[in-house]
Motif scaffolding. Structure first.
Motif, PDB file in Angstrom:
ATOM      1  N   SER A   1     -13.017   2.058  74.006  1.00 55.77           N
ATOM      2  CA  SER A   1     -12.870   0.619  74.206  1.00 55.77           C
ATOM      3  C   SER A   1     -12.256   0.371  75.575  1.00 55.77           C
ATOM      4  O   SER A   1     -11.617   1.253  76.160  1.00 55.77           O
ATOM      5  CB  SER A   1     -11.963   0.016  73.125  1.00 55.77           C
ATOM      6  OG  SER A   1     -10.624   0.464  73.313  1.00 55.77           O
ATOM      7  N   GLN A   2     -12.446  -0.840  76.110  1.00 54.56           N
ATOM      8  CA  GLN A   2     -11.854  -1.180  77.400  1.00 54.56           C
ATOM      9  C   GLN A   2     -10.335  -1.011  77.355  1.00 54.56           C
ATOM     10  O   GLN A   2      -9.722  -0.495  78.288  1.00 54.56           O
ATOM     11  CB  GLN A   2     -12.203  -2.620  77.778  1.00 54.56           C
ATOM     12  CG  GLN A   2     -13.624  -2.809  78.271  1.00 54.56           C
ATOM     13  CD  GLN A   2     -13.849  -2.201  79.640  1.00 54.56           C
ATOM     14  OE1 GLN A   2     -12.914  -2.027  80.420  1.00 54.56           O
ATOM     15  NE2 GLN A   2     -15.093  -1.866  79.952  1.00 54.56           N
ATOM     16  N   GLU A   3      -9.733  -1.443  76.241  1.00 51.21           N
ATOM     17  CA  GLU A   3      -8.283  -1.385  76.135  1.00 51.21           C
ATOM     18  C   GLU A   3      -7.781   0.055  76.131  1.00 51.21           C
ATOM     19  O   GLU A   3      -6.831   0.415  76.845  1.00 51.21           O
ATOM     20  CB  GLU A   3      -7.819  -2.109  74.864  1.00 51.21           C
ATOM     21  CG  GLU A   3      -8.101  -3.600  74.826  1.00 51.21           C
ATOM     22  CD  GLU A   3      -9.556  -3.944  74.563  1.00 51.21           C
ATOM     23  OE1 GLU A   3      -9.957  -5.072  74.862  1.00 51.21           O
ATOM     24  OE2 GLU A   3     -10.297  -3.061  74.074  1.00 51.21           O
ATOM     25  N   ILE A   4      -8.416   0.902  75.328  1.00 49.95           N
ATOM     26  CA  ILE A   4      -7.993   2.299  75.236  1.00 49.95           C
ATOM     27  C   ILE A   4      -8.305   3.043  76.528  1.00 49.95           C
ATOM     28  O   ILE A   4      -7.514   3.868  77.001  1.00 49.95           O
ATOM     29  CB  ILE A   4      -8.655   2.998  74.041  1.00 49.95           C
ATOM     30  CG1 ILE A   4      -8.276   2.285  72.739  1.00 49.95           C
ATOM     31  CG2 ILE A   4      -8.262   4.457  73.975  1.00 49.95           C
ATOM     32  CD1 ILE A   4      -6.786   2.286  72.456  1.00 49.95           C
ATOM     33  N   ALA A   5      -9.459   2.748  77.116  1.00 54.20           N
ATOM     34  CA  ALA A   5      -9.812   3.395  78.378  1.00 54.20           C
ATOM     35  C   ALA A   5      -8.774   3.068  79.447  1.00 54.20           C
ATOM     36  O   ALA A   5      -8.308   3.946  80.177  1.00 54.20           O
ATOM     37  CB  ALA A   5     -11.198   2.959  78.840  1.00 54.20           C
ATOM     38  N   THR A   6      -8.400   1.799  79.523  1.00 53.84           N
ATOM     39  CA  THR A   6      -7.405   1.381  80.510  1.00 53.84           C
ATOM     40  C   THR A   6      -6.077   2.069  80.259  1.00 53.84           C
ATOM     41  O   THR A   6      -5.416   2.557  81.184  1.00 53.84           O
ATOM     42  CB  THR A   6      -7.217  -0.146  80.465  1.00 53.84           C
ATOM     43  OG1 THR A   6      -8.463  -0.771  80.743  1.00 53.84           O
ATOM     44  CG2 THR A   6      -6.187  -0.585  81.498  1.00 53.84           C
ATOM     45  N   GLU A   7      -5.683   2.153  78.980  1.00 57.60           N
ATOM     46  CA  GLU A   7      -4.407   2.776  78.632  1.00 57.60           C
ATOM     47  C   GLU A   7      -4.408   4.268  78.939  1.00 57.60           C
ATOM     48  O   GLU A   7      -3.494   4.791  79.589  1.00 57.60           O
ATOM     49  CB  GLU A   7      -4.111   2.556  77.150  1.00 57.60           C
ATOM     50  CG  GLU A   7      -2.847   3.265  76.670  1.00 57.60           C
ATOM     51  CD  GLU A   7      -2.672   3.169  75.162  1.00 57.60           C
ATOM     52  OE1 GLU A   7      -1.847   3.935  74.623  1.00 57.60           O
ATOM     53  OE2 GLU A   7      -3.359   2.343  74.532  1.00 57.60           O
ATOM     54  N   LEU A   8      -5.438   4.983  78.479  1.00 52.02           N
ATOM     55  CA  LEU A   8      -5.459   6.433  78.638  1.00 52.02           C
ATOM     56  C   LEU A   8      -5.736   6.855  80.070  1.00 52.02           C
ATOM     57  O   LEU A   8      -5.126   7.793  80.583  1.00 52.02           O
ATOM     58  CB  LEU A   8      -6.498   7.054  77.706  1.00 52.02           C
ATOM     59  CG  LEU A   8      -6.203   6.965  76.205  1.00 52.02           C
ATOM     60  CD1 LEU A   8      -7.303   7.651  75.423  1.00 52.02           C
ATOM     61  CD2 LEU A   8      -4.859   7.604  75.878  1.00 52.02           C
TER      62      LEU A   8
END
Length: 407
Positions: free
Chosen positions: A352-359
């Protein structure tokens, strides 16, 4: 770029779009996209205001440039991605136009400028095009309009070869050379990383109900991954053509009218290669749809694509140059390639965009650090992103079943 460089670029872009130099650039603004749209290029929007005929006009363009992140920049330069894309939008398209092959006119974006480091494309969103989520399966109508676009791409090169009585690979061996499965240093790092990813998903999904041991299954899957290099070589059995090489959901844009897709435009030609049409088609159907869709529609969609391809070729007097039997046999041949390719892609792009950004903001998980060891990353991503886990589990399970059926 500094201000003077950007102004010069703006003038060149507008001049090529309007086919005139009779204008004055009075303002421009370039802004990067606020979300991850890919890992092999920096993407931004360029808005240019000009004065022409005593009035003001605003024009918007999609800008793609070589990544500023060193690891990504080194990778894209080593695989010649921008070199290959420049070839497509200049030499290849020029050859098609020279021979009055216009079937791609509504299938690819207009490129107004490129120097091999920067590309300025028309902003398709201004014409109502949109990119769909790669975390869900395309529906039947989207698959059909995409297959029409893919058929036009493949047919255009076949027509060109017949008109010129040559093979593209002979004339453009460097431009069409395979680079994603090569012996380049960063490519080998990527291969090692994906092997770690395969190992992680095998460990996460293996169960005692399987007919083979985990050790043998792991051996078969990793051997299959190594065979990808063989699959992407030009065929000595089937007719070859120009392939896109990376037909996942983010590399196509759809236009909808009354809620239904009416056209698909293919984008991002950094991975093109020379091979049988089935390689692109079968990979596309696996990369963009789920197993349930393919169980219901696979044969129907393969037949649909073949009819579209033959229809375009028939318009040039080349109907039947690829037979239905040849195409069907080649589709069977590339199933293993497509199943493996799906597992490779989903290891990263299904986030997801959110997880990609976080990781990916974490140095430990930064994108090309992943290429050193993706094993722990896979476990972390599965814990944080349930849909990432679901689609990857389905992909590795389908691939495992393919090998079990052979035993």
């Amino acid at each position: 770029m500094n201000t003077s460089d950007t102004l010069s670029l703006c003038e060149q872009i507008i001049s090529r779009k309007l086919i005139t130099g009779d204008f004055l650039v009075i303002d421009f603004h370039q802004a990067p996209f606020g979300q991850v749209n890919g890992f092999l290029g920096d993407h931004s929007s360029l808005k240019i205001t000009i004065e022409r005929n005593s009035g003001h006009e605003k024009h918007t363009f999609f800008i793609k440039s070589i990544p500023t992140v060193k690891s990504q920049r080194d990778f894209i330069l080593e695989i010649n991605g921008f070199f290959k894309e420049k070839f497509f939008f200049t030499q290849f398209l020029d050859l098609l136009r020279e021979h009055s092959i216009t079937v791609l006119d509504d299938t690819i974006p207009t490129c107004y400028y490129t120097d091999g480091k920067i590309f300025a494309f028309e902003d398709l969103t201004q014409s109502g095009y949109t990119t769909l989520s790669c975390r869900s399966s395309l529906d039947l109508e989207c698959v059909k309009v995409a297959l029409k676009a893919i058929a036009k791409l493949h047919a255009s090169a076949i027509v060109l070869e017949e008109k010129k009585s040559f093979r593209l690979i002979d004339a453009f061996s460097e431009e069409l050379a395979e680079t994603f499965y090569s012996d380049k240093e960063t490519v080998k790092k990527a291969a090692t990383s994906y092997r770690h990813g395969f190992n992680a998903f095998i460990d996460l999904t293996y169960n005692s109900r399987m007919k083979t041991s985990k050790t043998l299954l792991r051996e078969k899957i990793l051997e299959g991954y190594d065979r990808q290099k063989q699959f992407v070589k030009p065929s000595t059995t089937f007719r070859n053509t120009f392939l896109h090489g990376d037909l996942w959901t983010k590399n196509m844009m759809f236009k909808f009218e009354d809620g239904r897709p009416v056209n698909c435009v293919l984008v991002d030609f950094q991975s093109h290669r020379y091979g049988p049409p089935a390689q692109d088609v079968v990979a596309f159907l696996h990369l963009t749809t789920d197993q349930k869709f393919r169980q219901k529609h696979m044969e129907e969609m393969l037949h649909f694509y073949y009819q579209e391809l033959d229809h375009v070729l028939t318009g040039f007097g080349l109907g039947g140059i690829i037979t239905q039997d040849e195409f069907s046999t080649s589709c069977d041949f590339f199933r293993q390639f497509a199943l493996t390719q799906k597992c490779i892609h989903l290891q990263v792009v299904a986030l997801s965009q959110e997880i990609a950004t976080e990781l990916l903001a974490d140095e430990k998980y930064a994108f090309f650090v992943l290429f050193e060891n993706k094993y722990d990353f896979v476990f972390t991503a599965c814990e944080k992103d349930e849909l990432y886990k679901k689609v990857n589990f389905e992909a590795i399970t389908e691939l495992s079943q393919f090998y079990e059926d052979q035993l």
